[in-house]
Design a protein around this motif. Structure first.
Motif, PDB file in Angstrom:
ATOM      1  N   THR A  82       0.829  -1.208   0.000  1.00  0.00           N
ATOM      2  CA  THR A  82       0.000   0.000   0.000  1.00  0.00           C
ATOM      3  C   THR A  82       0.863   1.257   0.000  1.00  0.00           C
ATOM      4  OG1 THR A  82      -1.784  -1.141   1.166  1.00  0.00           O
ATOM      5  CG2 THR A  82      -1.825   1.259   1.200  1.00  0.00           C
ATOM      6  N   ILE A  83       1.838   1.318   0.900  1.00  0.00           N
ATOM      7  CA  ILE A  83       2.725   2.476   0.960  1.00  0.00           C
ATOM      8  C   ILE A  83       3.616   2.525  -0.283  1.00  0.00           C
ATOM      9  CG2 ILE A  83       4.733   3.436   2.163  1.00  0.00           C
ATOM     10  CD1 ILE A  83       3.424   2.703   4.783  1.00  0.00           C
ATOM     11  N   ASN A  84       4.159   1.382  -0.679  1.00  0.00           N
ATOM     12  CA  ASN A  84       5.034   1.358  -1.856  1.00  0.00           C
ATOM     13  C   ASN A  84       4.311   1.855  -3.101  1.00  0.00           C
ATOM     14  OD1 ASN A  84       7.079   0.349  -0.283  1.00  0.00           O
ATOM     15  ND2 ASN A  84       6.882  -1.762  -0.979  1.00  0.00           N
ATOM     16  N   GLN A  85       3.046   1.436  -3.248  1.00  0.00           N
ATOM     17  CA  GLN A  85       2.291   1.854  -4.425  1.00  0.00           C
ATOM     18  C   GLN A  85       1.955   3.335  -4.365  1.00  0.00           C
ATOM     19  OE1 GLN A  85       1.659  -0.363  -7.050  1.00  0.00           O
ATOM     20  NE2 GLN A  85       1.282   1.617  -8.051  1.00  0.00           N
ATOM     21  N   ALA A  86       1.645   3.845  -3.183  1.00  0.00           N
ATOM     22  CA  ALA A  86       1.339   5.270  -3.036  1.00  0.00           C
ATOM     23  C   ALA A  86       2.550   6.128  -3.393  1.00  0.00           C
ATOM     24  CB  ALA A  86       0.881   5.565  -1.615  1.00  0.00           C
ATOM     25  N   ILE A  87       3.737   5.656  -3.056  1.00  0.00           N
ATOM     26  CA  ILE A  87       4.959   6.384  -3.419  1.00  0.00           C
ATOM     27  C   ILE A  87       5.189   6.306  -4.927  1.00  0.00           C
ATOM     28  CG2 ILE A  87       7.470   6.403  -3.168  1.00  0.00           C
ATOM     29  CD1 ILE A  87       7.001   5.369  -0.275  1.00  0.00           C
ATOM     30  N   ALA A  88       5.009   5.107  -5.498  1.00  0.00           N
ATOM     31  CA  ALA A  88       5.205   4.935  -6.940  1.00  0.00           C
ATOM     32  C   ALA A  88       4.221   5.785  -7.735  1.00  0.00           C
ATOM     33  CB  ALA A  88       5.057   3.464  -7.305  1.00  0.00           C
ATOM     34  N   ASP A  89       3.003   5.965  -7.218  1.00  0.00           N
ATOM     35  CA  ASP A  89       1.980   6.749  -7.915  1.00  0.00           C
ATOM     36  C   ASP A  89       2.107   8.245  -7.661  1.00  0.00           C
ATOM     37  OD1 ASP A  89       0.970   4.377  -8.865  1.00  0.00           O
ATOM     38  OD2 ASP A  89      -0.680   4.269  -7.413  1.00  0.00           O
ATOM     39  N   GLY A  90       3.075   8.632  -6.835  1.00  0.00           N
ATOM     40  CA  GLY A  90       3.269  10.046  -6.566  1.00  0.00           C
ATOM     41  C   GLY A  90       2.318  10.630  -5.540  1.00  0.00           C
ATOM     42  N   ILE A  91       1.581   9.783  -4.837  1.00  0.00           N
ATOM     43  CA  ILE A  91       0.662  10.264  -3.808  1.00  0.00           C
ATOM     44  C   ILE A  91       1.429  10.764  -2.596  1.00  0.00           C
ATOM     45  CG2 ILE A  91      -1.179   9.572  -2.208  1.00  0.00           C
ATOM     46  CD1 ILE A  91      -2.088   7.567  -4.341  1.00  0.00           C
ATOM     47  N   LEU A  92       2.456  10.010  -2.206  1.00  0.00           N
ATOM     48  CA  LEU A  92       3.313  10.373  -1.087  1.00  0.00           C
ATOM     49  C   LEU A  92       4.729  10.602  -1.580  1.00  0.00           C
ATOM     50  CD1 LEU A  92       2.123   7.761   1.567  1.00  0.00           C
ATOM     51  CD2 LEU A  92       1.519  10.189   1.480  1.00  0.00           C
ATOM     52  N   GLU A  93       5.415  11.534  -0.937  1.00  0.00           N
ATOM     53  CA  GLU A  93       6.810  11.820  -1.262  1.00  0.00           C
ATOM     54  C   GLU A  93       7.698  11.144  -0.223  1.00  0.00           C
ATOM     55  OE1 GLU A  93       9.900  15.616  -1.271  1.00  0.00           O
ATOM     56  OE2 GLU A  93       7.730  15.976  -1.433  1.00  0.00           O
ATOM     57  N   ALA A  94       8.553  10.206  -0.658  1.00  0.00           N
ATOM     58  CA  ALA A  94       9.368   9.424   0.270  1.00  0.00           C
ATOM     59  C   ALA A  94      10.661  10.141   0.615  1.00  0.00           C
ATOM     60  CB  ALA A  94       9.689   8.059  -0.330  1.00  0.00           C
ATOM     61  N   ASP A  95      11.040  10.064   1.884  1.00  0.00           N
ATOM     62  CA  ASP A  95      12.306  10.597   2.385  1.00  0.00           C
ATOM     63  C   ASP A  95      12.947   9.488   3.215  1.00  0.00           C
ATOM     64  OD1 ASP A  95      14.358  11.854   3.860  1.00  0.00           O
ATOM     65  OD2 ASP A  95      13.338  13.785   3.749  1.00  0.00           O
ATOM     66  N   VAL A  96      14.011   8.873   2.694  1.00  0.00           N
ATOM     67  CA  VAL A  96      14.612   7.696   3.325  1.00  0.00           C
ATOM     68  C   VAL A  96      15.757   8.112   4.246  1.00  0.00           C
ATOM     69  CG1 VAL A  96      15.751   5.475   2.930  1.00  0.00           C
ATOM     70  CG2 VAL A  96      13.992   6.287   1.332  1.00  0.00           C
ATOM     71  N   ALA A  97      15.756   7.582   5.460  1.00  0.00           N
ATOM     72  CA  ALA A  97      16.803   7.852   6.439  1.00  0.00           C
ATOM     73  C   ALA A  97      17.463   6.546   6.855  1.00  0.00           C
ATOM     74  CB  ALA A  97      16.221   8.567   7.654  1.00  0.00           C
ATOM     75  N   ARG A  98      18.572   6.652   7.583  1.00  0.00           N
ATOM     76  CA  ARG A  98      19.324   5.472   7.989  1.00  0.00           C
ATOM     77  C   ARG A  98      18.685   4.725   9.153  1.00  0.00           C
ATOM     78  NH1 ARG A  98      23.423   9.184   7.952  1.00  0.00           N
ATOM     79  NH2 ARG A  98      23.686   8.958  10.209  1.00  0.00           N
ATOM     80  N   SER A  99      17.818   5.381   9.922  1.00  0.00           N
ATOM     81  CA  SER A  99      17.290   4.742  11.123  1.00  0.00           C
ATOM     82  C   SER A  99      15.951   5.345  11.516  1.00  0.00           C
ATOM     83  CB  SER A  99      18.271   4.887  12.286  1.00  0.00           C
ATOM     84  OG  SER A  99      18.320   6.240  12.724  1.00  0.00           O
ATOM     85  N   ASP A 100      15.259   4.635  12.403  1.00  0.00           N
ATOM     86  CA  ASP A 100      13.999   5.132  12.940  1.00  0.00           C
ATOM     87  C   ASP A 100      14.205   6.386  13.786  1.00  0.00           C
ATOM     88  OD1 ASP A 100      12.674   2.994  11.755  1.00  0.00           O
ATOM     89  OD2 ASP A 100      12.797   1.733  13.549  1.00  0.00           O
ATOM     90  N   VAL A 101      15.297   6.431  14.532  1.00  0.00           N
ATOM     91  CA  VAL A 101      15.579   7.605  15.374  1.00  0.00           C
ATOM     92  C   VAL A 101      15.708   8.856  14.514  1.00  0.00           C
ATOM     93  CG1 VAL A 101      17.263   8.686  16.915  1.00  0.00           C
ATOM     94  CG2 VAL A 101      16.650   6.284  17.233  1.00  0.00           C
TER      95      VAL A 101
END
Length: 295
Positions: free
Chosen positions: A149-168
């Motif tokens: 669900t999240i992966n598809q929303a990012i692929a469709d441009g619904i959400l803008e992903a910001d990837v970090a190294r950790s949860d903190v």
């Protein structure tokens, strides 16, 4: 003399039989050892004597089959690759995905996890479908799986992903307003906030109770290690015994006592058929040259 010779032969054969029986008995009584990697993901997996909720369940399930576990804790990406390449026997704990199936045997489900969105209290959200969150920035942690669900929303441009190294780091970005949403298992998020952030920081955040992704976490054993298929059967048998005695529920209930501000979640649970594809998976080819340390 003719009578003594057969008697001596009989004695030797009897001694040999007893020796072989002793060796077999010793072998059966001596527990075998399995080497598992993991990362720190409290309260489920921790580099502590209890190993966290999942670590404790894995230890006790293998103990049911007279197998002891040797743990190695590493960054998550390295933890995965050490097991993927067969340098360690396996890794815990992961969701069942098609990308992992060629490299690993999957265990029966250990426990479910449910991801929900953490957000700032001064920027409340409400959503039924992810299209309701269109244009918001979502923080993701590297090498984590967040579901289709999240992966598809990012692929469709619904959400803008910001990837970090950790949860903190993602929680820090959320507090700073650099991202709008951070999906994480609610128990993990609560524990991480309490252990890492101030009360003032915690009061700035909230969790939306709508589950965005639910899955079962499992033990992975490398297909490159001979005997791992049989070891997985041992683990599953041990896990079944723990569940039948109510031991898994007891471990989870004990750990839940220490979690702050519980929240009632709603939404879909894990798909019971989420790992059905793994039965028909083709093992990945072995590359004998890849035996060095993995960074």
């Amino acid at each position: 003399m003719s009578l003594m010779l057969p008697f001596r032969i009989l004695l030797r054969k009897t001694a040999l039989v007893w020796a072989l029986m002793s060796l077999a008995t010793c072998g059966a009584a001596s527990p075998s050892t399995i080497k598992l990697t993991s990362g720190t993901w409290a309260p489920y997996l921790e580099e502590t004597p209890s190993r966290g909720i999942i670590g404790q369940i894995i230890d006790e399930a293998f103990a049911e089959e007279n197998v002891t576990v040797r743990w190695g804790f590493f960054p998550w990406a390295r933890s995965y690759r050490l097991a993927q390449k067969g340098l360690w026997d396996g890794s815990a704990a992961w969701a069942c995905t098609p990308e992992r199936a060629p490299y690993f045997y999957f265990s029966d489900p250990i426990i479910p996890v449910r991801l929900a969105f953490f957000h700032r209290r001064d920027k409340p959200i409400d959503w039924t479908t992810l299209d309701d969150l269109r244009g918001l920035r979502i923080g993701l942690s590297r090498d984590y799986y967040y579901g289709t669900t999240i992966n598809q929303a990012i692929a469709d441009g619904i959400l803008e992903a910001d990837v970090a190294r950790s949860d903190v780091i993602n929680f820090r970005k959320l507090l700073a307003g650099r991202i709008d949403l951070f999906p994480i298992d609610v128990a993990v998020g609560r524990r991480l906030l309490v252990e890492t952030f101030s009360n003032e920081d915690i009061e700035q955040l909230a969790v939306h109770p709508h589950v965005v992704y639910a899955t079962q976490l499992r033990l992975l054993l490398s297909r490159q290690i001979p005997g791992n298929e049989a070891r997985m059967k041992q683990f599953n048998l041990g896990l079944q015994r723990l569940n039948a005695r109510g031991r898994v529920d007891a471990i989870m209930a004990e750990a839940a006592k220490d979690l702050p501000y519980p929240v009632t979640l709603y939404g879909d649970g894990p798909d019971p058929a989420e790992c059905d594809f793994a039965r028909a998976s083709t093992p990945a080819p072995v590359n004998p040259t890849e035996t060095g340390d993995i960074q």
